[in-house]
Design an enzyme around this catalytic site. Structure first.
Site, mmCIF file in Angstrom:
data_model
loop_
_atom_site.group_PDB
_atom_site.id
_atom_site.type_symbol
_atom_site.label_atom_id
_atom_site.label_comp_id
_atom_site.label_asym_id
_atom_site.label_seq_id
_atom_site.Cartn_x
_atom_site.Cartn_y
_atom_site.Cartn_z
ATOM 1 N N CYS A 136 64.785 -34.489 58.584
ATOM 2 C CA CYS A 136 64.762 -35.763 57.858
ATOM 3 C C CYS A 136 64.623 -35.581 56.348
ATOM 4 O O CYS A 136 65.317 -36.256 55.569
ATOM 5 C CB CYS A 136 63.628 -36.636 58.388
ATOM 6 S SG CYS A 136 62.013 -35.809 58.454
ATOM 7 N N HIS A 176 59.955 -41.762 54.138
ATOM 8 C CA HIS A 176 59.512 -40.592 53.379
ATOM 9 C C HIS A 176 59.869 -40.746 51.903
ATOM 10 O O HIS A 176 60.885 -41.356 51.549
ATOM 11 C CB HIS A 176 60.207 -39.321 53.891
ATOM 12 C CG HIS A 176 59.769 -38.880 55.249
ATOM 13 N ND1 HIS A 176 58.713 -39.438 55.933
ATOM 14 C CD2 HIS A 176 60.262 -37.899 56.070
ATOM 15 C CE1 HIS A 176 58.569 -38.819 57.093
ATOM 16 N NE2 HIS A 176 59.501 -37.884 57.202
#
Length: 330
Positions: free
Chosen positions: A128, A240
């Site tokens: 990710c 994130h």
């Protein structure tokens, strides 16, 4: 077209369902697979109730064109041959095959062509943190080759899946009630804390997560770029963030960088410091793009730029990227 989801009950599996529901893919049949714990569970897709089948070593994948898998690396390794033996293309969200030479590692905005004709019928979805970074870096790479990158990540609980998010939520409740917080998914209590440790430490004292960013970036971008990362878990539920410093072969102005980001596929520039406008997970969870802001010249290098980057880990960092790979193939 017949599509399967393997690991449908997990956080990424559920996101697969939501994304496929919304995107206009020509899916004639969707088949759901899961573990013994989730087999028999039902989910609704486009008005039809689907029952989760038990993942087994049999011929259930015969006739399935694409399988979106997110059931963990050990499951992917065990079932890869079962999934692909009848010609199914496996788009795998785990770390199982990412660095295998004969498995393409793909971010469609950067290297979609690599997904064509995968030798083993497997295409890997990158980590990710790597995905959101290379989407942004690719815009600058088109202006001048990037020689090196320093990145600090601020990774949400969602990176540890549904159980990670549940643990963070539970910890806040336990602490408010004066109870000892439950700590299972993370090395330490995450609530009211940051943990500079994601995945296991390697011999060089970088973590596996940090080394993924080094190796995966080079493979995806077909580049000798060097990446030094520090990956940190933060008490954010979802999405994130990354603080990125890069150095290019020639100096790039802030104006050039902003124009390149604005023109890049999958990138949204959100950069107005005077009005306190910059990307934040609080407002961007559940969104598809990679958002960049705080774009500025580095003070230590004439060829340096620095910027801030935010993206939803479960969407672009996982499920959405896999679905985009599927879209690129059809």
């Amino acid at each position: 077209m017949k599509v399967a989801i393997v690991g449908v009950s997990g956080a990424v599996g559920q996101e697969f369902l939501r994304i496929l529901e919304k995107r206009n893919l020509p899916i004639d049949e969707l088949v759901l697979f899961g573990s013994p714990r989730s087999a028999g569970t039902t989910y609704t897709f486009r008005g039809e109730e689907l029952t989760v089948k038990l993942l087994q070593h049999n011929d259930d994948f015969k006739g399935i064109d694409f399988a979106l898998t997110s059931a963990g690396a050990s499951t992917s390794k065990e079932y890869a041959e079962t999934i692909t033996k009848h010609g199914t293309i496996m788009i795998d969200n785990s770390s199982a095959f990412r660095m295998d030479e004969d498995v393409p590692l793909v971010v469609p905005e950067v290297n979609a062509a690599d997904a064509k004709n995968p030798p083993r019928g497997i295409i890997a979805n990158p980590n990710c943190t790597t995905i959101q970074m290379v989407v942004a870096l690719n815009a600058i790479e088109k202006l001048s080759h990037i020689e090196r990158v320093h990145v600090s990540t601020y990774q949400s609980a969602s990176g540890a899946g549904a159980q990670g998010m549940a643990e963070l939520e539970a910890q806040y409740g336990e602490l408010v009630r004066g109870e000892e917080p439950t700590v299972n998914k993370f090395a330490y209590q995450l609530a009211y804390n940051v943990i500079p440790h994601i995945d296991v430490f390697q011999e060089n004292d970088y973590t596996k997560e940090e080394m993924k960013m080094f190796h995966e970036t080079r493979k995806i971008m077909h580049s000798d770029i060097r990446v030094s990362a520090t990956c940190v878990r933060v008490p954010v539920m979802r999405a994130h963030s990354e603080s990125i410093w890069l150095e290019t072969e020639r100096p790039i102005s802030v104006e050039e960088a902003k124009a390149a980001f604005a023109a890049a596929e999958g990138v949204v520039v959100y950069d107005n410091p005077a009005e306190k406008e910059y990307p934040m997970p609080l407002f961007l969870a559940g969104c598809d793009p990679v958002y960049v802001g705080r774009i500025r010249k580095d003070l230590t290098s004439e060829r340096g730029l620095t910027f801030w980057c935010v993206s939803d880990q479960i969407r672009k960092g996982a499920a959405l990227n896999a679905v985009q790979i599927l879209e690129s193939l059809i």
